[in-house]
Scaffold this active site. Structure first.
Site, short mmCIF file in Angstrom:
data_model
loop_
_atom_site.label_atom_id
_atom_site.label_comp_id
_atom_site.label_asym_id
_atom_site.label_seq_id
_atom_site.Cartn_x
_atom_site.Cartn_y
_atom_site.Cartn_z
N GLN A 163 -18.64 -0.09 53.74
CA GLN A 163 -17.21 0.87 54.41
C GLN A 163 -16.65 1.29 53.01
O GLN A 163 -16.07 2.13 52.89
CB GLN A 163 -16.68 -0.26 55.18
CG GLN A 163 -15.36 0.42 55.51
CD GLN A 163 -14.71 -0.62 56.59
OE1 GLN A 163 -14.99 -0.62 57.82
NE2 GLN A 163 -13.70 -1.24 56.05
N GLU A 164 -16.49 0.51 51.98
CA GLU A 164 -15.67 0.77 50.95
C GLU A 164 -16.17 0.33 49.47
O GLU A 164 -16.74 -0.75 49.41
CB GLU A 164 -14.37 -0.13 50.88
CG GLU A 164 -13.46 0.34 52.24
CD GLU A 164 -12.26 -0.57 52.35
OE1 GLU A 164 -11.85 -0.99 51.60
OE2 GLU A 164 -12.00 -0.72 53.62
N GLU A 288 -16.19 -8.23 49.78
CA GLU A 288 -15.38 -8.43 50.92
C GLU A 288 -16.33 -8.36 51.99
O GLU A 288 -17.20 -7.47 52.17
CB GLU A 288 -14.21 -7.50 51.16
CG GLU A 288 -13.41 -7.66 52.43
CD GLU A 288 -12.25 -6.53 52.53
OE1 GLU A 288 -11.38 -6.27 51.41
OE2 GLU A 288 -12.00 -6.31 53.63
N ASP A 316 -12.35 -11.08 55.38
CA ASP A 316 -11.33 -10.14 56.15
C ASP A 316 -11.48 -10.28 57.57
O ASP A 316 -10.80 -11.12 58.16
CB ASP A 316 -11.61 -8.73 55.78
CG ASP A 316 -10.72 -7.67 56.66
OD1 ASP A 316 -9.60 -8.00 57.36
OD2 ASP A 316 -11.04 -6.56 56.50
N LYS A 341 -3.82 -9.31 55.98
CA LYS A 341 -3.16 -8.28 56.61
C LYS A 341 -2.12 -8.61 57.79
O LYS A 341 -2.57 -9.19 58.79
CB LYS A 341 -4.42 -7.55 57.31
CG LYS A 341 -5.55 -6.94 56.41
CD LYS A 341 -6.71 -6.31 57.47
CE LYS A 341 -7.64 -5.51 56.56
NZ LYS A 341 -8.68 -5.44 57.28
N HIS A 369 -3.35 -3.23 53.45
CA HIS A 369 -2.92 -2.14 54.35
C HIS A 369 -4.07 -2.06 55.37
O HIS A 369 -5.24 -2.94 55.41
CB HIS A 369 -3.17 -0.76 53.63
CG HIS A 369 -4.26 -0.20 53.28
ND1 HIS A 369 -4.90 1.17 52.99
CD2 HIS A 369 -5.57 -0.99 53.19
CE1 HIS A 369 -5.96 1.16 52.77
NE2 HIS A 369 -6.62 -0.24 52.77
N SER A 371 -6.40 1.04 57.64
CA SER A 371 -7.06 2.23 57.50
C SER A 371 -6.00 3.40 58.24
O SER A 371 -5.90 4.54 57.69
CB SER A 371 -8.68 2.46 57.88
OG SER A 371 -8.63 1.96 59.29
N LYS A 392 -4.63 -4.19 48.27
CA LYS A 392 -5.54 -3.10 48.86
C LYS A 392 -4.91 -2.21 49.56
O LYS A 392 -4.34 -2.39 50.66
CB LYS A 392 -6.73 -3.73 49.59
CG LYS A 392 -7.86 -2.80 49.96
CD LYS A 392 -9.20 -3.50 50.58
CE LYS A 392 -9.30 -3.25 51.78
NZ LYS A 392 -10.58 -3.46 52.39
C1 2PG Z 1 -10.74 -3.07 55.93
C2 2PG Z 1 -9.46 -2.30 56.47
C3 2PG Z 1 -8.66 -1.82 55.47
P1 2PG Z 1 -9.10 -1.34 58.91
O1 2PG Z 1 -11.83 -3.41 56.42
O2 2PG Z 1 -10.70 -3.87 55.16
O3 2PG Z 1 -9.62 -1.00 54.43
O4 2PG Z 1 -10.04 -1.38 57.28
O5 2PG Z 1 -7.74 -1.18 58.68
O6 2PG Z 1 -9.91 -0.24 59.49
O7 2PG Z 1 -9.67 -2.79 59.67
MG MG Z 2 -12.24 -5.17 55.28
#
Ligand code: 2PG
Ligand code: MG
Length: 418
Positions: A163-164, A288, A316, A341, A369, A371, A392
């Protein structure tokens, strides 16, 4: 707790506004007797953990707004905004479920933050100072963890399955230099992608990261070259981070991680070997969610194996900012960092409870944050007040940069910007 009557709530209301994806989200506004106003809107996740607070009843933000205006607003009037824990406990009580499924976790968060802002303003304090005072945590100035190449649930088309792909500076960097180095990496990635794919349109995803038809390993080698050259030029030491968001890859019926776009499947053992191989090949210092959200034992194994690489393993979807899940992780030895979060858990009191627990047990805090974001920058204040090492915030788009700009103002206030 009260400092006279000026922080008593006089009026509260909720409305629907829109997030960075154009989706409706809840905004709460609170006014105290001193005339101070606190307002906050909630963000929205797309790759959400299964154990997160429910954002809205039946997925409907309008229903949350209605509940607030009909049932909650009047009951807040007369309460002291300085009594954050009391107000947050009241929100849990009104909801009556373990995961805010009746009123919505996003409503709980917007209310909790709006009240904190109003209280801070009544006391003429910046939000981070107010939060660190009431929750009694030592502040720290985090550096940005920026998402420069995006795939997974946040990106359409032939982008990587991971994803990132993130970049961040080592702690010795100043905030401003770290921010500018991240932006420079983002810019250089766009030039590299245009050269690689001269005929393709290169776009940006939900968080401002570049979207391109790259397999994961190619994305990593491209990023490695770029961070090395940017680090040399700017003198800011940089590392790579990954959010594998492995729950989105997990096929529970087959017990395999499915990398659809790359056409690969990995069983849990192969997944662990794959991640270790990446960390030993590339300058990755942050991973992560390398495994799915219920694999605490796997997290312990990978945390132990990555220790010698000095690589953080962050939970996460694993922890969902939830104190009970973190407690379980601590017992299991799962992960070395936690993503914080606030809307995963619903209130500031719960957010600080989990952050305090993480601090006590030596887990690194990383504020994050979602997405889908808003222009609000309270996340930066929360990050400072929980003593986060990193924040982040995605990378481009004014809803992301707003958080970094707010951090720069906070740094100035703290007198620690070099
Ligand atoms: C993540 C987040 C933020 P989402 O997986 O860490 O980048 O994604 O807010 O879509 O859960
Ligand atoms: Mg994540």
């Amino acid at each position: 707790m009260s400092s006279g009557s000026s922080s008593v709530i006089e009026r509260a209301r909720a409305r629907i506004v829109y997030d960075s994806r154009g989706s409706p989200t809840i905004e709460v506004e609170v006014r105290t007797a001193s005339g101070a106003v606190g307002t906050a809107a909630a963000p929205a996740g797309k790759s959400r953990g299964r154990h997160e607070a429910v954002p809205y009843p039946d997925g409907d933000p309008y229903r949350s707004a209605q509940i607030f205006n009909q049932e909650i607003a009047l009951k807040l009037v007369g309460r002291d905004a300085l009594d954050q824990r009391g107000v947050d406990a009241f929100l849990r009580e009104v909801d009556g479920t373990p995961n805010f499924s009746r009123i919505g976790g996003n409503l709980a968060l917007a209310t909790s933050v709006a009240i904190a802002w109003a209280a801070a303003r009544s006391a003429s304090l910046p939000l981070f100072a107010h939060l660190s005072k009431i929750f009694n945590m030592r502040t720290a100035l985090p550096l940005p963890l920026g998402n420069v190449i995006g795939g997974g649930a946040h990106t359409l088309g032939q982008a990587p399955d991971i994803q990132e792909f993130l970049v961040f500076a080592f702690p010795e960097a100043s905030l401003r230099k770290a921010v500018e180095a991240n932006f420079l990496v983002h810019r250089r990635v766009s030039s590299a992608l245009t050269e690689l794919f001269p005929k393709a349109a290169i776009g940006r995803n939900d968080e401002g990261a570049w979207a391109a038809p790259l397999p994961s390993e190619q994305a990593l080698s491209l990023l490695t070259d770029i961070i090395e050259s940017v680090a040399n030029e700017t003198g800011v030491p940089l590392a790579v981070g990954l959010d594998v968001a492995a729950s989105s890859l997990w096929d529970s019926s087959r017990q395999q991680y499915v990398y659809k776009r790359e056409g690969v499947r990995r069983d849990p053992g192969e997944q662990i070997d794959f991640i270790i191989d990446l960390v030993s090949t590339y300058p990755i210092k942050y991973v992560e969610d390398p495994l799915h959200e219920d694999d605490f034992a796997g997290f312990r194994e990978i945390t132990d194996k990555l220790r010698k690489f000095d690589c953080l393993v962050c939970g996460d979807d694993l922890f969902v900012t939830n104190p009970e899940r973190l407690e379980h992780g601590i017992k299991e030895g799962a992960a070395s960092a936690i993503l914080v979060k606030p809307n995963q858990v619903g209130t500031l009191s719960d957010t600080f409870r989990v952050a305090q627990l993480a601090h006590t047990h030596g887990y690194v805090r990383i504020a994050s944050h979602r997405s889908g974001e808003t222009e609000y920058a309270y996340l930066s204040h929360v990050a400072v007040a929980i003593g986060a090492r990193l924040i982040k915030t995605g990378i481009m788009g004014s809803e992301r940069v707003a958080k970094l700009n707010e951090l720069i103002r906070i740094a100035e206030h703290l007198g620690i910007e070099r």
